[in-house]
Write a protein that holds these residues in place. Sequence first.
Motif, mmCIF file in Angstrom:
data_model
loop_
_atom_site.group_PDB
_atom_site.id
_atom_site.type_symbol
_atom_site.label_atom_id
_atom_site.label_comp_id
_atom_site.label_asym_id
_atom_site.label_seq_id
_atom_site.Cartn_x
_atom_site.Cartn_y
_atom_site.Cartn_z
ATOM 1 N N LEU A 3 -5.437 1.140 4.194
ATOM 2 C CA LEU A 3 -6.654 1.343 3.411
ATOM 3 C C LEU A 3 -7.280 -0.007 3.063
ATOM 4 C CD1 LEU A 3 -5.379 4.065 0.958
ATOM 5 C CD2 LEU A 3 -6.830 4.399 2.942
ATOM 6 N N SER A 4 -8.576 0.002 2.945
ATOM 7 C CA SER A 4 -9.268 -1.229 2.570
ATOM 8 C C SER A 4 -8.985 -1.535 1.105
ATOM 9 C CB SER A 4 -10.774 -1.076 2.787
ATOM 10 O OG SER A 4 -11.299 -0.147 1.851
ATOM 11 N N GLU A 5 -9.317 -2.743 0.703
ATOM 12 C CA GLU A 5 -9.084 -3.139 -0.684
ATOM 13 C C GLU A 5 -9.877 -2.258 -1.643
ATOM 14 O OE1 GLU A 5 -9.499 -7.295 -1.539
ATOM 15 O OE2 GLU A 5 -8.561 -7.847 0.364
ATOM 16 N N HIS A 6 -11.082 -1.908 -1.246
ATOM 17 C CA HIS A 6 -11.919 -1.050 -2.090
ATOM 18 C C HIS A 6 -11.262 0.325 -2.267
ATOM 19 C CE1 HIS A 6 -15.413 0.793 -3.881
ATOM 20 N NE2 HIS A 6 -15.400 1.733 -2.921
ATOM 21 N N GLU A 7 -10.749 0.884 -1.175
ATOM 22 C CA GLU A 7 -10.096 2.196 -1.252
ATOM 23 C C GLU A 7 -8.822 2.123 -2.084
ATOM 24 O OE1 GLU A 7 -11.405 4.127 3.023
ATOM 25 O OE2 GLU A 7 -9.725 2.717 2.950
ATOM 26 N N GLN A 8 -8.082 1.028 -1.956
ATOM 27 C CA GLN A 8 -6.875 0.862 -2.761
ATOM 28 C C GLN A 8 -7.212 0.787 -4.241
ATOM 29 O OE1 GLN A 8 -4.829 -2.572 -1.273
ATOM 30 N NE2 GLN A 8 -4.072 -1.517 0.555
ATOM 31 N N ARG A 9 -8.258 0.038 -4.578
ATOM 32 C CA ARG A 9 -8.680 -0.069 -5.974
ATOM 33 C C ARG A 9 -9.120 1.283 -6.514
ATOM 34 N NH1 ARG A 9 -13.038 -3.956 -5.628
ATOM 35 N NH2 ARG A 9 -12.365 -4.407 -3.550
ATOM 36 N N MET A 10 -9.843 2.038 -5.692
ATOM 37 C CA MET A 10 -10.316 3.363 -6.118
ATOM 38 C C MET A 10 -9.130 4.295 -6.400
ATOM 39 S SD MET A 10 -13.589 3.431 -6.349
ATOM 40 C CE MET A 10 -13.988 5.156 -6.279
ATOM 41 N N MET A 111 -0.233 5.058 -4.966
ATOM 42 C CA MET A 111 -0.976 4.517 -3.834
ATOM 43 C C MET A 111 -0.033 4.120 -2.702
ATOM 44 S SD MET A 111 -3.621 3.721 -2.420
ATOM 45 C CE MET A 111 -3.760 2.899 -0.885
ATOM 46 N N ASP A 112 1.057 3.464 -3.034
ATOM 47 C CA ASP A 112 2.027 3.046 -2.013
ATOM 48 C C ASP A 112 2.625 4.248 -1.300
ATOM 49 O OD1 ASP A 112 1.621 0.380 -2.621
ATOM 50 O OD2 ASP A 112 3.311 0.311 -4.033
ATOM 51 N N ARG A 113 2.936 5.289 -2.064
ATOM 52 C CA ARG A 113 3.526 6.486 -1.457
ATOM 53 C C ARG A 113 2.530 7.180 -0.538
ATOM 54 N NH1 ARG A 113 5.261 7.107 -6.907
ATOM 55 N NH2 ARG A 113 3.713 8.738 -7.194
ATOM 56 N N ILE A 114 1.284 7.275 -0.957
ATOM 57 C CA ILE A 114 0.261 7.918 -0.123
ATOM 58 C C ILE A 114 0.044 7.126 1.156
ATOM 59 C CG2 ILE A 114 -2.205 8.467 0.007
ATOM 60 C CD1 ILE A 114 -2.044 9.159 -2.982
ATOM 61 N N GLU A 115 -0.015 5.804 1.016
ATOM 62 C CA GLU A 115 -0.220 4.960 2.184
ATOM 63 C C GLU A 115 0.949 5.082 3.166
ATOM 64 O OE1 GLU A 115 -2.157 0.654 2.713
ATOM 65 O OE2 GLU A 115 -0.314 0.695 1.536
ATOM 66 N N GLU A 116 2.165 5.150 2.651
ATOM 67 C CA GLU A 116 3.328 5.288 3.523
ATOM 68 C C GLU A 116 3.297 6.615 4.276
ATOM 69 O OE1 GLU A 116 7.168 4.385 1.797
ATOM 70 O OE2 GLU A 116 7.984 6.082 2.896
ATOM 71 N N ARG A 117 2.944 7.687 3.586
ATOM 72 C CA ARG A 117 2.841 9.000 4.254
ATOM 73 C C ARG A 117 1.772 8.992 5.332
ATOM 74 N NH1 ARG A 117 2.861 12.272 -1.270
ATOM 75 N NH2 ARG A 117 5.062 12.036 -1.779
ATOM 76 N N TRP A 118 0.646 8.376 5.018
ATOM 77 C CA TRP A 118 -0.451 8.297 5.981
ATOM 78 C C TRP A 118 0.001 7.550 7.240
ATOM 79 C CZ3 TRP A 118 -5.035 10.406 6.766
ATOM 80 C CH2 TRP A 118 -5.911 9.789 7.662
ATOM 81 N N ARG A 121 2.411 9.677 9.346
ATOM 82 C CA ARG A 121 1.709 10.705 10.119
ATOM 83 C C ARG A 121 1.021 10.115 11.348
ATOM 84 N NH1 ARG A 121 -0.854 13.335 4.917
ATOM 85 N NH2 ARG A 121 0.920 14.584 4.257
ATOM 86 N N ARG A 122 0.419 8.959 11.154
ATOM 87 C CA ARG A 122 -0.259 8.313 12.288
ATOM 88 C C ARG A 122 0.737 7.931 13.356
ATOM 89 N NH1 ARG A 122 -3.092 3.648 11.671
ATOM 90 N NH2 ARG A 122 -4.121 4.197 13.592
ATOM 91 N N ASP A 123 1.895 7.421 12.935
ATOM 92 C CA ASP A 123 2.934 7.045 13.914
ATOM 93 C C ASP A 123 3.448 8.257 14.663
ATOM 94 O OD1 ASP A 123 2.631 4.431 13.126
ATOM 95 O OD2 ASP A 123 4.427 4.423 11.830
ATOM 96 N N GLU A 124 3.637 9.376 13.955
ATOM 97 C CA GLU A 124 4.144 10.589 14.598
ATOM 98 C C GLU A 124 3.125 11.164 15.587
ATOM 99 O OE1 GLU A 124 5.179 13.203 11.459
ATOM 100 O OE2 GLU A 124 6.989 12.073 10.927
ATOM 101 N N GLN A 125 1.853 11.095 15.257
ATOM 102 C CA GLN A 125 0.820 11.628 16.136
ATOM 103 C C GLN A 125 0.611 10.741 17.352
ATOM 104 O OE1 GLN A 125 -2.611 12.084 13.671
ATOM 105 N NE2 GLN A 125 -1.867 13.984 12.757
ATOM 106 N N GLY A 126 0.881 9.471 17.224
ATOM 107 C CA GLY A 126 0.702 8.523 18.320
ATOM 108 C C GLY A 126 1.747 8.647 19.407
#
Length: 127
Positions: A3-10, A111-118, A121-126
């Motif tokens: 996520l971008s810095e802006h998205e992380q801050r949000m 935020m860290d947990r959401i980013e890790e899950r994301w 998922r991307r790794d599994e789909q790839g």
Amino acid sequence: MPLSEHEQRMLEQMERALYAEDPKFASALEGSGLRSYTRRRVYQAVAGFLVGIALLMAGMVAQLIWVSVVGFLVMLGCAVLAVTGWRKAPKPGEQPAGAVGRQVRPKRSMMDRIEERWQRRRDEQGR
């Protein structure tokens, strides 16, 4: 893609707002209810154990062996529930019992947990 810095801050702002608005709900999301659940289960098992003693004694007084046997089985079952519930109950500030075989990691933000899950998922789909 992280996520971008802006998205992380949000997301961090949303997390802080959630804790500020409804701390009870936020703490429920963290899974802190496990300790109270196991404590309640142990108390119920102790009460059941006492009922088992009463059944055992009533069966002996009434000379009904089957009532005594049922009382003993209730006592045995409740004792097992109390001991297993007591062992599984996490101490304050301790990680829940289900995490015994896993690595102990410091508490991370939502935020860290959401980013890790994301990322997972991307790794599994790839593949």
